[in-house]
Structure formats: C-alpha cells, structure tokens
Design an enzyme around this catalytic site. Structure first.
Site, PDB file in Angstrom:
ATOM      1  N   GLY A  48      -6.968 -21.961 -10.834  1.00  0.00           N
ATOM      2  CA  GLY A  48      -7.461 -22.965  -9.885  1.00  0.00           C
ATOM      3  C   GLY A  48      -6.827 -22.748  -8.538  1.00  0.00           C
ATOM      4  CG  ASP A  66      -6.557 -39.120  -4.357  1.00  0.00           C
ATOM      5  OD1 ASP A  66      -6.306 -37.914  -4.139  1.00  0.00           O
ATOM      6  OD2 ASP A  66      -7.698 -39.615  -4.248  1.00  0.00           O
ATOM      7  CE  LYS A 117      -0.243 -28.995  -6.984  1.00  0.00           C
ATOM      8  NZ  LYS A 117      -0.308 -30.474  -7.107  1.00  0.00           N
ATOM      9  N   GLY A 175      -6.207 -27.047  -2.210  1.00  0.00           N
ATOM     10  CA  GLY A 175      -6.122 -26.894  -0.768  1.00  0.00           C
ATOM     11  C   GLY A 175      -4.972 -25.967  -0.418  1.00  0.00           C
ATOM     12  CG  PHE A 176      -1.441 -27.847  -0.035  1.00  0.00           C
ATOM     13  CD1 PHE A 176      -0.617 -28.059  -1.139  1.00  0.00           C
ATOM     14  CD2 PHE A 176      -2.069 -28.952   0.526  1.00  0.00           C
ATOM     15  CE1 PHE A 176      -0.427 -29.309  -1.674  1.00  0.00           C
ATOM     16  CE2 PHE A 176      -1.870 -30.224   0.000  1.00  0.00           C
ATOM     17  CZ  PHE A 176      -1.052 -30.411  -1.097  1.00  0.00           C
ATOM     18  CB  ALA A 177      -1.404 -26.007  -4.778  1.00  0.00           C
ATOM     19  CE  LYS A 178      -1.443 -17.722  -6.284  1.00  0.00           C
ATOM     20  NZ  LYS A 178      -1.561 -16.292  -5.929  1.00  0.00           N
ATOM     21  CB  VAL A 179      -3.258 -24.099 -10.908  1.00  0.00           C
ATOM     22  CG1 VAL A 179      -2.761 -24.370 -12.331  1.00  0.00           C
ATOM     23  CG2 VAL A 179      -3.067 -25.348 -10.040  1.00  0.00           C
TER      24      VAL A 179
HETATM   25  O1  LIG Z   1      -3.460 -26.490 -17.365  1.00  0.00           O
HETATM   26  C1  LIG Z   1      -4.142 -26.734 -16.372  1.00  0.00           C
HETATM   27  N1  LIG Z   1      -5.406 -26.297 -16.196  1.00  0.00           N
HETATM   28  C2  LIG Z   1      -6.138 -25.532 -17.060  1.00  0.00           C
HETATM   29  C3  LIG Z   1      -5.557 -24.720 -18.024  1.00  0.00           C
HETATM   30  C4  LIG Z   1      -6.368 -23.932 -18.868  1.00  0.00           C
HETATM   31  C5  LIG Z   1      -7.743 -23.972 -18.738  1.00  0.00           C
HETATM   32  C6  LIG Z   1      -8.329 -24.814 -17.766  1.00  0.00           C
HETATM   33  C7  LIG Z   1      -7.536 -25.586 -16.913  1.00  0.00           C
HETATM   34  C8  LIG Z   1      -9.794 -24.913 -17.596  1.00  0.00           C
HETATM   35  C9  LIG Z   1     -10.392 -23.596 -17.118  1.00  0.00           C
HETATM   36  N2  LIG Z   1     -10.614 -22.647 -18.256  1.00  0.00           N
HETATM   37  C10 LIG Z   1      -9.373 -22.089 -18.801  1.00  0.00           C
HETATM   38  C11 LIG Z   1      -8.602 -23.107 -19.608  1.00  0.00           C
HETATM   39  C12 LIG Z   1      -3.561 -27.554 -15.279  1.00  0.00           C
HETATM   40  C13 LIG Z   1      -2.383 -28.262 -15.507  1.00  0.00           C
HETATM   41  C14 LIG Z   1      -1.815 -29.027 -14.507  1.00  0.00           C
HETATM   42  C15 LIG Z   1      -2.432 -29.104 -13.264  1.00  0.00           C
HETATM   43  C16 LIG Z   1      -1.832 -29.921 -12.197  1.00  0.00           C
HETATM   44  C17 LIG Z   1      -0.886 -30.865 -12.346  1.00  0.00           C
HETATM   45  N3  LIG Z   1      -0.597 -31.375 -11.145  1.00  0.00           N
HETATM   46  N4  LIG Z   1      -1.370 -30.756 -10.231  1.00  0.00           N
HETATM   47  C18 LIG Z   1      -2.138 -29.858 -10.871  1.00  0.00           C
HETATM   48  C19 LIG Z   1      -3.613 -28.426 -13.004  1.00  0.00           C
HETATM   49  C20 LIG Z   1      -4.175 -27.659 -14.016  1.00  0.00           C
HETATM   50  O2  LIG Z   1      -5.337 -26.989 -13.832  1.00  0.00           O
HETATM   51  C21 LIG Z   1      -6.083 -27.231 -12.652  1.00  0.00           C
HETATM   52  C22 LIG Z   1      -7.466 -26.826 -13.004  1.00  0.00           C
HETATM   53  C23 LIG Z   1      -7.782 -25.491 -12.936  1.00  0.00           C
HETATM   54  C24 LIG Z   1      -9.078 -25.103 -13.288  1.00  0.00           C
HETATM   55  C25 LIG Z   1     -10.014 -26.050 -13.723  1.00  0.00           C
HETATM   56  C26 LIG Z   1      -9.617 -27.389 -13.799  1.00  0.00           C
HETATM   57  C27 LIG Z   1      -8.341 -27.785 -13.451  1.00  0.00           C
END
Ligand SMILES: O=C(Nc1ccc2c(c1)CCNCC2)c1ccc(-c2cn[nH]c2)cc1OCc1ccccc1
Length: 341
Positions: free
Chosen positions: A19, A133, A41, A22-26
């Site tokens: 993911g 939010d 993050k 805006g200013f972050a990458k996951v």
């Molecule tokens: O674990 C997180 N996300 C995440 C992990 C695995 C998978 C997916 C999503 C869906 C996409 N297919 C692959 C499986 C995950 C955990 C914490 C946070 C977070 C906590 N504070 N800020 C951010 C954000 C996260 O994600 C963001 C995201 C990325 C792609 C789509 C939906 C959501």
C-alpha cells in the site's frame, strides 16, 4: 536499499509493498524470531514536511492504545531519514473494499462489525482521546475478520480533557459532523458519534447518507441532516441511525447509551464492553521466560526491560510471542542460526 533498512533486515524478512498512502508506504514483513507476519509503515521524514506532527501524534497515541479492535503498534524505529512503524498484520484489507465487494452488509453482519467499532471508539474516548477520522478506509480486517481501527494521525487529546472543545476542522468531509463543517468549536467525542452514524449507514446501505461532488452542496446536506432511508432498513436500524445523525450534538446518543442500545444488543446478551486501559504492569510470564532463556538473561532482568515498553526489538518479540500464544501456537523462539556463527 537505504542503509537504514539494514537495521530492520536483521529482525524482519521484508516482502512486497502492499500500500502507498500519502506520505507512507506499507510493506509486508515476517518477524524472523517468531515467524509472525507484520505490516511495516515506512515514512520518509524528508517527504513528510508539515505532516510530521501528525505522524508523531499517531506514534504517541499508538504506544498507549492497547485494544483488540485497534491495530497494535509492535515496534517503532526512527533513523536519520525514516520513521518505521511495525504494525499488526491485517490481511483482510479495508472494510471499505469489503462493503464495496458485498454491495451492502446484512443487519447481522453490520451489527457484528458495529459492536467492534463501538468497543474501540469507547476505549479511545475513555482514555480522553477522540479519533476524528472514523471511516471504513480506517478499519482493517485481520485474519479472523476482526476489525482493527487505524490512523490516529488526527486523533486529539484535548488539553482540558474530554469536555474541552476542539477547533481544527479535519477528517473526511462525508463523515464530518455538522458542528465540525460549520467551523464551530466541538467536542471530539460527539463528532466521532456522528461519524459512527455515517459508518453504520454505509455498512447497511452500501452508500453514504450525505454525498455530493460539490463540497458546498455536501456541507449543506450535512447541516440539513436529511438523508434517504432505503426500504430495506429495519425500523430499529432507522431509529439508531437517526439518534446518531442528530445535527444538534447535544441531542446525539452517547457512547454509553450506544453500548446497550436495543439494536446493538439484538442477538447478543451482553452490552458492548467499552473496556478501559489494561494494566501494562502485567506481562505474560511464559513469554518473558521464553525470551529470557533465549537471550540468556535472568527472568527479572527481561521483565524489567519489557516493562519499560520501549517499542524496540524486545517489545516486538514479546508482543508477537503473545500473539502466537493467543492463537494457540507454540511460543518457542526460532533458534535462528546467524550466518556468522
Ligand atoms: O496488514 C496490512 N495490510 C494488508 C496486509 C496483507 C494483505 C492486504 C493488506 C490486502 C492486500 N492483499 C494482500 C494481503 C496493514 C496493516 C496495518 C496498516 C496500518 C496501520 N496503521 N496505518 C496503516 C495498514 C495495512 O495495510 C494497508 C493496506 C494495504 C493494501 C490494501 C489495504 C490496506
């Protein structure tokens, strides 16, 4: 790869980027010692600019928040150019996408999710915070389809406690309370209740109660407080939504009344528990023992270090071991053979 990542690479096996905010990458990663998956993050401080205070607010809040429906901070690292937040793995993605896929949710499924949202928001309010939010994009699903509230970048802990007013108009317009969009001073907790009303409407209907491409028209609809009542909504659902989408914040239902509202209780025999802060002095002794043996230090020394909650590599190992234990997995630390041994 910036050298700062090498700090992470010792303890985490990095995987794909899932993911970009805006200013972050996951990025997905695996914590090597426990083999538990996490999300990391990554924020480049140079790109943050005046978003830096928001990140520091989120970090400070997440170090305090300890609730089963709030995405847990596992570790925090700051280097010269980056801030890394190691977070709970939520493979179900955003509640927003889940609703879109299913068009709209049944009353039973909406109630299950809404009870978790009340529990998380009630806990945040009990600590004197307001999230500010609340929206389906900020609710993620974990492996067991449990909801995890994220993004405390806008959360506010008013200086004078919960009864003092906030000024900043923030959050996402479609979920913003009338008093917020009209620029009045407002109570964060009351504004959160309005957003929860919009959220419940979105769960049950699959679209928003107040929507308009033109922001001025959107604000006028919010201030008017009129919205469609689709025919599939039950009378109790309509009443509950109406009690949350009250334009006058003083007439809005409170979080306490929400916890035991008939609609929220239907099919459950217990009100929602807005549990308060757990005592962080209690650690799981099995995990402390396993770590002290692995690290070759006394249990007391290990316990003392963990009780400082530094959100360093030890905090991460402890929290992920505890997560394994809660999932019924063995809490043995992988005796990883280090290449140099
Ligand atoms: O674990 C997180 N996300 C995440 C992990 C695995 C998978 C997916 C999503 C869906 C996409 N297919 C692959 C499986 C995950 C955990 C914490 C946070 C977070 C906590 N504070 N800020 C951010 C954000 C996260 O994600 C963001 C995201 C990325 C792609 C789509 C939906 C959501």
């Amino acid at each position: 790869i910036p050298y700062e990542f090498s700090l992470l690479e010792e303890h985490y096996e990095m995987h794909e980027t899932i993911g970009r905010g805006g200013f972050a990458k996951v990025k997905l990663a695996t914590h090597v010692l426990t083999d538990e998956k996490v999300a990391i993050k990554i924020m480049d401080k140079r790109k943050l600019g005046d978003d830096l205070p928001r990140v520091l607010t989120e970090l400070a809040a997440m170090k305090i928040l300890d609730h089963q429906n709030i995405c847990r901070l596992i570790q925090a690292l700051e280097t010269e150019n980056y801030i890394f937040m190691v977070l709970e793995y939520c493979p179900g993605g955003e509640l927003f996408d889940y609703i879109v896929e299913k068009d709209r949710l049944s009353e039973v499924e909406s109630r299950s999710f809404f009870r978790q949202i009340i529990s998380a928001v009630g806990y945040v309010h009990n600590l004197g915070y307001a999230h500010r939010d609340l929206k389906p994009e900020n609710l993620l699903l974990d492996e067991e389809q449990k909801l995890k509230l994220i993004d405390f970048g806008l959360c506010a802990k008013p200086v004078g406690g919960m009864d003092s007013k906030l000024e900043t108009c923030c959050g996402s317009p479609a979920y913003a309370a009338p008093e917020l969009v009209s620029g009045k001073a407002y109570l964060g907790s009351e504004a959160d209740i309005w957003s929860m009303g919009v959220l419940l409407y979105a769960l049950l209907c699959g679209f928003l109660p107040f929507d308009d491409e033109n922001i001025g028209h959107l604000y006028r609809k919010i201030l008017g407080g009129h919205y469609q009542q689709p025919k599939w909504l039950s009378d109790d659902s309509k009443k509950l939504i109406r009690s949350m989408l009250q334009v006058d914040p003083k007439r809005r239902i409170s979080i306490k009344e929400l916890c035991c509202h008939p609609w929220v209780m239907e099919g459950y025999d217990t009100p929602v528990l807005c549990d308060t802060q757990k005592d962080r002095k209690f650690l799981d002794e099995d995990c402390v023992k396993e770590m002290s043996a692995f690290r070759g230090v006394s249990v007391n020394k290990m316990r003392e270090a963990l009780l400082q909650w530094k959100f360093d590599f030890d905090t991460a190992t402890y929290l992920l071991l505890l997560q394994r234990k809660k999932r019924g997995l063995p809490i043995s630390l992988f005796n990883v053979v280090h290449p140099w041994t």
